[in-house]
Design a protein around this motif. Structure first.
Motif, PDB file in Angstrom:
ATOM      1  N   ILE A  43      42.592  -4.359  34.416  1.00 52.33           N
ATOM      2  CA  ILE A  43      43.017  -4.321  33.006  1.00 52.33           C
ATOM      3  C   ILE A  43      44.388  -4.986  32.871  1.00 52.33           C
ATOM      4  CG2 ILE A  43      43.742  -2.768  31.146  1.00 52.33           C
ATOM      5  CD1 ILE A  43      41.567  -0.809  32.188  1.00 52.33           C
ATOM      6  N   ARG A  44      45.239  -4.736  33.843  1.00 52.30           N
ATOM      7  CA  ARG A  44      46.573  -5.361  33.851  1.00 52.30           C
ATOM      8  C   ARG A  44      46.444  -6.886  33.905  1.00 52.30           C
ATOM      9  NH1 ARG A  44      50.814  -6.643  37.437  1.00 52.30           N
ATOM     10  NH2 ARG A  44      52.830  -5.741  36.856  1.00 52.30           N
ATOM     11  N   ALA A  45      45.496  -7.374  34.698  1.00 54.09           N
ATOM     12  CA  ALA A  45      45.274  -8.823  34.788  1.00 54.09           C
ATOM     13  C   ALA A  45      44.800  -9.381  33.442  1.00 54.09           C
ATOM     14  CB  ALA A  45      44.258  -9.129  35.877  1.00 54.09           C
ATOM     15  N   PHE A  46      43.977  -8.605  32.733  1.00 62.69           N
ATOM     16  CA  PHE A  46      43.498  -9.021  31.411  1.00 62.69           C
ATOM     17  C   PHE A  46      44.661  -9.128  30.430  1.00 62.69           C
ATOM     18  CE2 PHE A  46      41.991  -7.575  27.170  1.00 62.69           C
ATOM     19  CZ  PHE A  46      41.224  -8.692  26.839  1.00 62.69           C
ATOM     20  N   LEU A  47      45.549  -8.150  30.446  1.00 67.09           N
ATOM     21  CA  LEU A  47      46.711  -8.183  29.556  1.00 67.09           C
ATOM     22  C   LEU A  47      47.646  -9.340  29.916  1.00 67.09           C
ATOM     23  CD1 LEU A  47      47.468  -4.350  29.397  1.00 67.09           C
ATOM     24  CD2 LEU A  47      46.478  -5.768  27.575  1.00 67.09           C
ATOM     25  N   LYS A  48      47.750  -9.601  31.203  1.00 70.12           N
ATOM     26  CA  LYS A  48      48.570 -10.730  31.651  1.00 70.12           C
ATOM     27  C   LYS A  48      47.979 -12.046  31.155  1.00 70.12           C
ATOM     28  CE  LYS A  48      50.884 -12.405  35.823  1.00 70.12           C
ATOM     29  NZ  LYS A  48      51.039 -12.199  37.297  1.00 70.12           N
ATOM     30  N   PHE A  49      46.660 -12.139  31.194  1.00 67.95           N
ATOM     31  CA  PHE A  49      45.963 -13.322  30.656  1.00 67.95           C
ATOM     32  C   PHE A  49      46.249 -13.479  29.155  1.00 67.95           C
ATOM     33  CE2 PHE A  49      42.116 -14.207  28.126  1.00 67.95           C
ATOM     34  CZ  PHE A  49      42.006 -15.579  28.337  1.00 67.95           C
ATOM     35  N   CYS A  50      46.185 -12.365  28.428  1.00 64.37           N
ATOM     36  CA  CYS A  50      46.460 -12.411  26.984  1.00 64.37           C
ATOM     37  C   CYS A  50      47.886 -12.868  26.714  1.00 64.37           C
ATOM     38  CB  CYS A  50      46.224 -11.035  26.356  1.00 64.37           C
ATOM     39  SG  CYS A  50      44.501 -10.515  26.365  1.00 64.37           S
ATOM     40  N   THR A  51      48.834 -12.408  27.538  1.00 61.75           N
ATOM     41  CA  THR A  51      50.228 -12.843  27.407  1.00 61.75           C
ATOM     42  C   THR A  51      50.347 -14.336  27.664  1.00 61.75           C
ATOM     43  OG1 THR A  51      50.993 -10.665  28.167  1.00 61.75           O
ATOM     44  CG2 THR A  51      52.581 -12.466  28.239  1.00 61.75           C
ATOM     45  N   HIS A  52      49.608 -14.806  28.666  1.00 60.75           N
ATOM     46  CA  HIS A  52      49.597 -16.230  28.990  1.00 60.75           C
ATOM     47  C   HIS A  52      49.081 -17.060  27.807  1.00 60.75           C
ATOM     48  CE1 HIS A  52      49.117 -19.879  31.379  1.00 60.75           C
ATOM     49  NE2 HIS A  52      47.859 -19.958  30.979  1.00 60.75           N
ATOM     50  N   LYS A  53      48.176 -16.466  27.039  1.00 58.62           N
ATOM     51  CA  LYS A  53      47.607 -17.151  25.873  1.00 58.62           C
ATOM     52  C   LYS A  53      48.429 -16.898  24.607  1.00 58.62           C
ATOM     53  CE  LYS A  53      43.983 -19.022  27.783  1.00 58.62           C
ATOM     54  NZ  LYS A  53      43.776 -20.496  27.809  1.00 58.62           N
ATOM     55  N   TRP A  54      49.617 -16.326  24.776  1.00 60.06           N
ATOM     56  CA  TRP A  54      50.531 -16.054  23.665  1.00 60.06           C
ATOM     57  C   TRP A  54      49.940 -15.101  22.629  1.00 60.06           C
ATOM     58  CZ3 TRP A  54      55.429 -17.485  24.398  1.00 60.06           C
ATOM     59  CH2 TRP A  54      55.678 -18.535  25.273  1.00 60.06           C
ATOM     60  N   ASP A  78      49.608 -11.251  21.118  1.00 61.56           N
ATOM     61  CA  ASP A  78      50.506 -10.107  20.953  1.00 61.56           C
ATOM     62  C   ASP A  78      49.872  -8.877  21.595  1.00 61.56           C
ATOM     63  OD1 ASP A  78      52.523  -8.431  20.176  1.00 61.56           O
ATOM     64  OD2 ASP A  78      51.746  -8.123  18.142  1.00 61.56           O
ATOM     65  N   VAL A  79      50.304  -8.558  22.796  1.00 63.10           N
ATOM     66  CA  VAL A  79      49.762  -7.404  23.515  1.00 63.10           C
ATOM     67  C   VAL A  79      50.907  -6.602  24.122  1.00 63.10           C
ATOM     68  CG1 VAL A  79      47.538  -8.469  24.090  1.00 63.10           C
ATOM     69  CG2 VAL A  79      49.491  -8.777  25.633  1.00 63.10           C
ATOM     70  N   MET A  80      50.590  -5.381  24.572  1.00 60.56           N
ATOM     71  CA  MET A  80      51.580  -4.538  25.223  1.00 60.56           C
ATOM     72  C   MET A  80      52.020  -5.152  26.550  1.00 60.56           C
ATOM     73  SD  MET A  80      49.373  -1.458  27.018  1.00 60.56           S
ATOM     74  CE  MET A  80      50.538  -1.310  28.369  1.00 60.56           C
ATOM     75  N   ASP A  81      53.184  -4.776  27.014  1.00 62.10           N
ATOM     76  CA  ASP A  81      53.707  -5.265  28.285  1.00 62.10           C
ATOM     77  C   ASP A  81      52.874  -4.683  29.427  1.00 62.10           C
ATOM     78  OD1 ASP A  81      55.136  -6.128  30.448  1.00 62.10           O
ATOM     79  OD2 ASP A  81      56.961  -4.981  29.998  1.00 62.10           O
ATOM     80  N   TYR A  82      52.207  -5.545  30.172  1.00 63.62           N
ATOM     81  CA  TYR A  82      51.324  -5.076  31.242  1.00 63.62           C
ATOM     82  C   TYR A  82      52.096  -4.381  32.360  1.00 63.62           C
ATOM     83  CZ  TYR A  82      52.768  -9.646  33.115  1.00 63.62           C
ATOM     84  OH  TYR A  82      53.495 -10.723  33.528  1.00 63.62           O
ATOM     85  N   VAL A  92      38.838  -3.801  22.709  1.00 62.50           N
ATOM     86  CA  VAL A  92      39.603  -4.854  23.368  1.00 62.50           C
ATOM     87  C   VAL A  92      39.352  -6.229  22.767  1.00 62.50           C
ATOM     88  CG1 VAL A  92      39.627  -3.577  25.549  1.00 62.50           C
ATOM     89  CG2 VAL A  92      37.857  -5.287  25.155  1.00 62.50           C
ATOM     90  N   ASP A  93      38.396  -6.339  21.818  1.00 68.61           N
ATOM     91  CA  ASP A  93      38.192  -7.634  21.174  1.00 68.61           C
ATOM     92  C   ASP A  93      39.414  -8.011  20.344  1.00 68.61           C
ATOM     93  OD1 ASP A  93      37.526  -5.440  19.627  1.00 68.61           O
ATOM     94  OD2 ASP A  93      36.252  -6.603  18.278  1.00 68.61           O
ATOM     95  N   VAL A  94      40.235  -7.017  20.012  1.00 64.48           N
ATOM     96  CA  VAL A  94      41.540  -7.273  19.384  1.00 64.48           C
ATOM     97  C   VAL A  94      42.577  -6.745  20.371  1.00 64.48           C
ATOM     98  CG1 VAL A  94      43.026  -6.862  17.392  1.00 64.48           C
ATOM     99  CG2 VAL A  94      40.534  -6.948  17.084  1.00 64.48           C
ATOM    100  N   PRO A  95      43.069  -7.600  21.296  1.00 64.19           N
ATOM    101  CA  PRO A  95      43.947  -7.136  22.370  1.00 64.19           C
ATOM    102  C   PRO A  95      45.190  -6.393  21.887  1.00 64.19           C
ATOM    103  CG  PRO A  95      43.192  -9.364  22.812  1.00 64.19           C
ATOM    104  CD  PRO A  95      42.759  -9.038  21.417  1.00 64.19           C
ATOM    105  N   SER A  96      45.673  -6.719  20.694  1.00 59.75           N
ATOM    106  CA  SER A  96      46.867  -6.031  20.180  1.00 59.75           C
ATOM    107  C   SER A  96      46.596  -4.553  19.907  1.00 59.75           C
ATOM    108  CB  SER A  96      47.362  -6.721  18.899  1.00 59.75           C
ATOM    109  OG  SER A  96      46.342  -6.728  17.914  1.00 59.75           O
ATOM    110  N   ASP A  97      45.307  -4.170  19.830  1.00 61.92           N
ATOM    111  CA  ASP A  97      44.949  -2.762  19.619  1.00 61.92           C
ATOM    112  C   ASP A  97      45.199  -1.911  20.863  1.00 61.92           C
ATOM    113  OD1 ASP A  97      44.196  -3.192  17.039  1.00 61.92           O
ATOM    114  OD2 ASP A  97      42.037  -3.118  17.397  1.00 61.92           O
TER     115      ASP A  97
END
Length: 299
Positions: free
Chosen positions: A82-93, A95-99, A47-52
């Motif tokens: 985990i969904r909240a983490f992905l949402k945070f990553c989206t907020h930070k622009w 590139d991650v999967m759609d939570y 998860v250190d590379v969220p796009s993974d």
């Protein structure tokens, strides 16, 4: 801890005003997912590379937790964090999967467990007169019981209760960091003040009301685990069914509902954010259902 997870925790605290315990749950779920991703990829992905992170990783993680014996509600909590983490990553622009692609499993109907009133009284009497403990420890445990019974606190709220909060009312912080005022019966305040007096005689100085008396953690605030252990041990020796502190909260709410208390006021006392949460108590309050049915006129 990876920088991205650390940043996620700091964001939750700063922008969502989450408590430290809540942040620990959210970040721990990310670490569990990371461990699983590294295990199945031989250390090449995490998860250190969220796009993974892919949907298959999340689904495989959930299945692995099920195999380990975790119940549906726990797994759904992991997925929500985990969904909240992905949402945070989206907020930070990033590139991650759609939570929104993460789907929660259907949970079994929740059944609230309450303690019969006679066992409540038996346990209270035992804790007040337990001769296996010294006076100050016995008074501490008795005071804890009274506060839980009358104020319906959560265990975390009980552990974080401070001496400065005790007056004719208790002022505490709710789990979403909102001020909460809970009124305490005058007779119960006397019990707490007696316990604090015994503490002062032993020169115990702590800002927290309920502290450990064990040598290794003397005068440290009680932890959730230690409070759970105190009540589990007391219920075992009092020959009543195993009692967790949260069950006292359930029992008091159910008792008040059975005695004619209105759901909306019980919801306020429990400090539920949504009254639908309080409605779960209706499932076990059969006396209330019977009383309501008897309001119908007979022929």
């Amino acid at each position: 801890m990876y920088l991205i997870i650390k940043e996620f925790g700091e964001w939750l605290k700063k922008n969502r005003n989450f408590s430290d315990s809540a942040i620990k749950c959210y970040t721990r779920s990310c670490m569990l997912l990371d461990n699983r991703m590294r295990a199945i990829s031989f250390g090449s992905r995490g998860v250190d590379v969220p796009s993974d992170i892919e949907l298959e990783d999340v689904e495989e993680f959930a299945e692995n937790q099920r195999i380990k014996g975790k119940d549906v509600r726990t797994i759904n909590n992991y997925l929500a964090w985990i969904r909240a983490f992905l949402k945070f990553c989206t907020h930070k622009w990033l590139d991650v999967m759609d939570y929104n692609r993460i789907i929660f499993a259907k949970e079994p109907e929740k059944h609230i467990q309450a303690l019969p009133q006679d066992q409540m009284e038996k346990l209270l009497l035992f804790m007040r007169n337990d001769q296996t403990k010294n006076e100050i420890t016995r008074m501490r445990d008795y005071a804890m019981w009274l506060v839980l019974q009358y104020c319906w606190l959560r265990v975390s709220e009980l552990c974080n209760l401070k001496v400065s909060d005790i007056d004719e009312s208790i002022q505490i912080m709710w789990k979403w960091q909102t001020n909460r005022l809970v009124y305490l019966h005058a007779d119960y305040i006397k019990v707490i003040k007696l316990y604090l007096f015994l503490r002062r005689r032993l020169k115990i100085r702590s800002q927290y009301v309920f502290v450990s008396h064990a040598n290794n953690y003397k005068w440290h605030p009680l932890t959730r685990a230690s409070v759970e252990k105190i009540f589990a041990d007391a219920s075992k020796r009092a020959w009543v069914e195993k009692t967790r502190p949260h069950k006292i909260r359930h029992t008091c709410a159910t008792t008040l509902l059975d005695r004619g208390g209105e759901l909306i006021y019980i919801s306020k006392l429990l400090w539920h954010k949504n009254i639908t949460t309080t409605q779960t108590y209706l499932d076990i309050s059969n006396n209330k259902i019977k009383q309501t049915q008897q309001l119908m006129p007979t022929i």
